[in-house]
Design a protein around this motif. Structure first.
Motif, mmCIF file in Angstrom:
data_model
loop_
_atom_site.group_PDB
_atom_site.id
_atom_site.type_symbol
_atom_site.label_atom_id
_atom_site.label_comp_id
_atom_site.label_asym_id
_atom_site.label_seq_id
_atom_site.Cartn_x
_atom_site.Cartn_y
_atom_site.Cartn_z
ATOM 1 N N ASP A 70 0.844 -1.187 0.000
ATOM 2 C CA ASP A 70 0.000 0.000 0.000
ATOM 3 C C ASP A 70 0.889 1.250 0.000
ATOM 4 O OD1 ASP A 70 -1.559 2.278 1.167
ATOM 5 O OD2 ASP A 70 -3.128 0.758 1.317
ATOM 6 N N ASN A 71 0.589 2.180 -0.854
ATOM 7 C CA ASN A 71 1.395 3.401 -0.956
ATOM 8 C C ASN A 71 1.431 4.184 0.353
ATOM 9 O OD1 ASN A 71 2.439 3.278 -3.574
ATOM 10 N ND2 ASN A 71 0.526 4.047 -4.463
ATOM 11 N N ARG A 72 0.365 4.081 1.130
ATOM 12 C CA ARG A 72 0.346 4.792 2.409
ATOM 13 C C ARG A 72 1.381 4.221 3.368
ATOM 14 N NH1 ARG A 72 -5.972 4.158 3.482
ATOM 15 N NH2 ARG A 72 -5.355 2.117 2.633
ATOM 16 N N TYR A 107 6.979 4.559 5.917
ATOM 17 C CA TYR A 107 8.377 4.161 6.047
ATOM 18 C C TYR A 107 9.318 5.255 5.543
ATOM 19 C CZ TYR A 107 8.039 -0.788 7.428
ATOM 20 O OH TYR A 107 7.857 -1.956 8.127
ATOM 21 N N GLY A 108 8.865 6.017 4.564
ATOM 22 C CA GLY A 108 9.683 7.079 3.983
ATOM 23 C C GLY A 108 10.156 6.718 2.600
ATOM 24 N N ARG A 109 9.986 7.661 1.687
ATOM 25 C CA ARG A 109 10.402 7.427 0.304
ATOM 26 C C ARG A 109 11.883 7.790 0.157
ATOM 27 N NH1 ARG A 109 6.665 4.814 -3.172
ATOM 28 N NH2 ARG A 109 4.583 5.131 -2.257
ATOM 29 N N HIS A 110 12.699 7.038 0.854
ATOM 30 C CA HIS A 110 14.144 7.190 0.802
ATOM 31 C C HIS A 110 14.761 5.814 0.996
ATOM 32 C CE1 HIS A 110 13.309 7.188 5.114
ATOM 33 N NE2 HIS A 110 12.741 8.396 5.023
ATOM 34 N N GLN A 111 16.060 5.721 0.850
ATOM 35 C CA GLN A 111 16.715 4.414 0.905
ATOM 36 C C GLN A 111 16.499 3.725 2.253
ATOM 37 O OE1 GLN A 111 20.673 4.106 -0.744
ATOM 38 N NE2 GLN A 111 21.224 2.461 0.666
ATOM 39 N N TYR A 112 16.577 4.490 3.337
ATOM 40 C CA TYR A 112 16.345 3.903 4.658
ATOM 41 C C TYR A 112 14.958 3.270 4.751
ATOM 42 C CZ TYR A 112 20.437 5.953 7.028
ATOM 43 O OH TYR A 112 21.701 6.267 7.443
ATOM 44 N N GLN A 152 12.563 2.495 2.417
ATOM 45 C CA GLN A 152 12.196 1.399 1.536
ATOM 46 C C GLN A 152 13.053 0.152 1.785
ATOM 47 O OE1 GLN A 152 9.270 1.857 -0.398
ATOM 48 N NE2 GLN A 152 9.399 3.538 1.095
ATOM 49 N N SER A 153 14.273 0.334 2.276
ATOM 50 C CA SER A 153 15.094 -0.818 2.664
ATOM 51 C C SER A 153 14.493 -1.518 3.873
ATOM 52 C CB SER A 153 16.530 -0.375 2.981
ATOM 53 O OG SER A 153 17.177 0.131 1.830
ATOM 54 N N ALA A 154 14.017 -0.728 4.849
ATOM 55 C CA ALA A 154 13.401 -1.323 6.030
ATOM 56 C C ALA A 154 12.123 -2.061 5.665
ATOM 57 C CB ALA A 154 13.109 -0.238 7.069
ATOM 58 N N LEU A 155 11.337 -1.484 4.771
ATOM 59 C CA LEU A 155 10.119 -2.150 4.324
ATOM 60 C C LEU A 155 10.455 -3.451 3.594
ATOM 61 C CD1 LEU A 155 7.103 -2.337 3.842
ATOM 62 C CD2 LEU A 155 7.357 -0.752 1.915
ATOM 63 N N LEU A 156 11.447 -3.405 2.737
ATOM 64 C CA LEU A 156 11.869 -4.619 2.036
ATOM 65 C C LEU A 156 12.363 -5.674 3.032
ATOM 66 C CD1 LEU A 156 12.430 -6.208 -0.549
ATOM 67 C CD2 LEU A 156 14.643 -5.025 -0.698
ATOM 68 N N ALA A 157 13.112 -5.243 4.026
ATOM 69 C CA ALA A 157 13.596 -6.180 5.040
ATOM 70 C C ALA A 157 12.431 -6.860 5.746
ATOM 71 C CB ALA A 157 14.490 -5.457 6.035
ATOM 72 N N ARG A 158 11.408 -6.092 6.090
ATOM 73 C CA ARG A 158 10.235 -6.696 6.730
ATOM 74 C C ARG A 158 9.580 -7.726 5.822
ATOM 75 N NH1 ARG A 158 4.996 -4.578 5.473
ATOM 76 N NH2 ARG A 158 4.983 -6.602 4.400
ATOM 77 N N ARG A 159 9.476 -7.412 4.551
ATOM 78 C CA ARG A 159 8.867 -8.343 3.601
ATOM 79 C C ARG A 159 9.702 -9.616 3.470
ATOM 80 N NH1 ARG A 159 4.961 -6.603 0.249
ATOM 81 N NH2 ARG A 159 5.661 -8.043 -1.397
ATOM 82 N N LEU A 160 11.014 -9.468 3.510
ATOM 83 C CA LEU A 160 11.880 -10.636 3.349
ATOM 84 C C LEU A 160 11.800 -11.565 4.554
ATOM 85 C CD1 LEU A 160 14.988 -8.941 1.705
ATOM 86 C CD2 LEU A 160 13.320 -10.442 0.598
ATOM 87 N N VAL A 161 11.824 -11.004 5.767
ATOM 88 C CA VAL A 161 11.719 -11.890 6.928
ATOM 89 C C VAL A 161 10.315 -12.477 7.026
ATOM 90 C CG1 VAL A 161 13.565 -10.718 8.178
ATOM 91 C CG2 VAL A 161 11.194 -10.018 8.565
ATOM 92 N N GLU A 162 9.325 -11.722 6.591
ATOM 93 C CA GLU A 162 7.965 -12.244 6.574
ATOM 94 C C GLU A 162 7.855 -13.430 5.624
ATOM 95 O OE1 GLU A 162 3.640 -10.072 6.770
ATOM 96 O OE2 GLU A 162 5.043 -9.372 5.246
ATOM 97 N N ALA A 163 8.606 -13.389 4.527
ATOM 98 C CA ALA A 163 8.575 -14.471 3.549
ATOM 99 C C ALA A 163 9.488 -15.635 3.920
ATOM 100 C CB ALA A 163 8.969 -13.934 2.169
ATOM 101 N N GLY A 164 10.428 -15.422 4.869
ATOM 102 C CA GLY A 164 11.232 -16.556 5.299
ATOM 103 C C GLY A 164 12.711 -16.350 5.432
ATOM 104 N N SER A 165 13.249 -15.173 5.105
ATOM 105 C CA SER A 165 14.671 -14.929 5.342
ATOM 106 C C SER A 165 14.911 -14.814 6.849
ATOM 107 C CB SER A 165 15.136 -13.655 4.641
ATOM 108 O OG SER A 165 15.072 -13.796 3.235
ATOM 109 N N SER A 166 16.085 -15.242 7.301
ATOM 110 C CA SER A 166 16.359 -15.223 8.741
ATOM 111 C C SER A 166 17.256 -14.076 9.166
ATOM 112 C CB SER A 166 16.974 -16.554 9.187
ATOM 113 O OG SER A 166 18.086 -16.903 8.392
#
Length: 442
Positions: free
Chosen positions: A269-271, A276-281, A283-297
């Motif tokens: 969701d864009n909101r 999270y902030g439209r910056h590297q910090y 979007q990186s944190a959001l991606l990290a959450r998605r990765l651990v949610e999917a199974g990365s440790s």
């Protein structure tokens, strides 16, 4: 680094039959299918039953503790710096005014303000903090011990099949101390390879070669047309059945729905992306959450350079607000999803900065006493462990070493502190050495 960008291709599709079956250029001698083979061969017979994951904000260069978490508002101006402390959700805990979002979730955050080691040079200190051991020097800077991310990848592995267990965003840090060393190349991090905040963000390491589409690859019979070296028996039984187990896993990582969804930030969701902030910090944190949610440790976010010898205020203004936004939103997001107890957040760099501001309005390297931050993953929030003296120059309470920090992480993730691995010479080496967990955080 895992890379699926290939070698020279020999057909009009931009991919040779052999290279596609190999699924990628060598990973220091390993193709992606070899990675799965090596990972299976090296895996422990019994992995710990752990559902814990770790997200790391690595502040390469050294965050200034006096200007962030361990402020000295009553010290002379040349020590206390330019920021004022603000109250937080925990009485008696104050942080910099540039961390207003973290201040609101401080009941989830704990700090260790008494970290100490005995080196003030970037490379040796980065090795020390990420492996627990002193090792490299300026004259001999090759990594000598595995990073904590690689230890987690080796001992726990991924929580879901086909997900990479250990990921670095956007890339691994420059010194090369986030790798596996003698644990084996298959436990090196998977590098995202690009800024998640970039326009049209996609993962180069998961991109299909030119001329191939996901739709065509997902079709077994269409896939077989790409390989004139596969016999028709495979065609009749299906390509997945015809590939060995490890090539099947490699193919799933490239084409699998779970992996591709995990890296697809556009599905958020864009909101929430804005929060999270439209910056590297952010979007990186959001991606990290998605990765651990999917199974990365383990996911390490390399946040950029914090080596502010000159004009530290200008340097910190580029880092502190986006870090604050990203970290606080990550904590709130994990809590809302019921994930905070299972995902630990760790924020650290190789050292801190000098108590006194130098003649260039900056702070220099300081390893005698500095601060790291923990949240989630079973860590008790709202605590301060250890203390520095009135100017922040030395530990006066609860000296804590890099090995102690790693022992804390490993124990909370369910990794036995008795774990040893054979080093390059075949000698069993402890993952924590003399380190003891910081039990005040438990």
């Amino acid at each position: 680094m895992l890379s699926l960008s290939g070698n020279q291709y020999s057909n009009c599709d931009g991919v040779s039959r052999r290279n596609f079956l190999q699924l990628g250029a060598p990973l220091l001698g390993l193709g992606l299918s070899d990675l799965f083979q090596a990972r299976a061969n090296a895996a422990e017979k019994v992995r710990p039953k752990s559902n814990k994951s770790l997200i790391v904000f690595w502040t390469h260069g050294g965050m200034s503790q006096q200007d962030t978490y361990d402020m000295k508002p009553h010290a002379p101006a040349e020590y206390r710096g330019m920021y004022r402390p603000v109250s937080t959700s925990v009485p008696d805990i104050h942080v910099t005014e540039r961390f207003p979002r973290q201040a609101k979730v401080m009941h989830h955050i704990s700090q260790v303000r008494s970290v100490h080691h005995e080196n003030g040079i970037h490379a040796p200190s980065a090795h020390w903090m990420q492996t627990g051991y002193f090792g490299p020097t300026l004259a001999r800077n090759a990594p000598q011990k595995p990073s904590f991310g690689s230890v987690i990848a080796r001992t726990i592995g991924a929580h879901s099949e086909h997900m990479p267990p250990y990921v670095t965003i956007p890339k691994s840090e420059a010194f090369g101390y986030q790798g596996a060393v003698y644990l084996g190349k298959s436990y090196n991090p998977f590098e995202v390879g690009t800024d998640p905040n970039s326009k049209n963000f996609k993962i180069p390491n998961l991109a299909l070669p030119d001329g191939l589409t996901l739709k065509s690859v997902e079709s077994r019979r269409e896939l077989l047309k790409q390989f004139d070296t596969l016999n028709r028996e495979v065609d009749q039984s299906g390509v997945i059945e015809g590939l060995d187990t490890f090539k099947q896993q490699a193919l799933e990582m490239v084409t699998g729905e779970r992996v591709r969804k995990a890296f697809d930030l556009n599905s958020e969701d864009n909101r929430l992306r804005d929060q999270y902030g439209r910056h590297q910090y952010g979007q990186s944190a959001l991606l990290a959450r998605r990765l651990v949610e999917a199974g990365s440790s383990c996911v390490t976010i390399n946040t950029g350079y914090w080596d502010h010898h000159n004009d530290i205020e200008k340097g910190l203004e580029t880092h502190l607000p986006p870090l604050d936004q990203a970290m606080a939103t990550l904590i709130e997001d994990l809590e809302a999803r019921g994930m905070l107890d299972d995902v630990m957040i760790f924020c650290a760099g190789e050292f801190g900065r000098t108590p006194m501001i130098n003649g260039h309005a900056g702070r220099d390297h300081w390893s005698n006493c500095f601060t790291v931050m923990f949240a989630g993953g079973g860590i008790k929030g709202g605590r301060v462990v250890g203390a520095s003296e009135k100017f922040g120059g030395a530990v006066v309470e609860r000296k804590t070493t890099p090995l102690d920090l790693l022992a804390t992480i490993y124990q909370k993730m369910g990794i036995s502190l008795e774990t040893h691995f054979d080093d390059a010479s075949g000698r069993p080496t402890s993952i924590v050495g003399t380190g003891k967990p910081v039990h005040e955080l438990f």
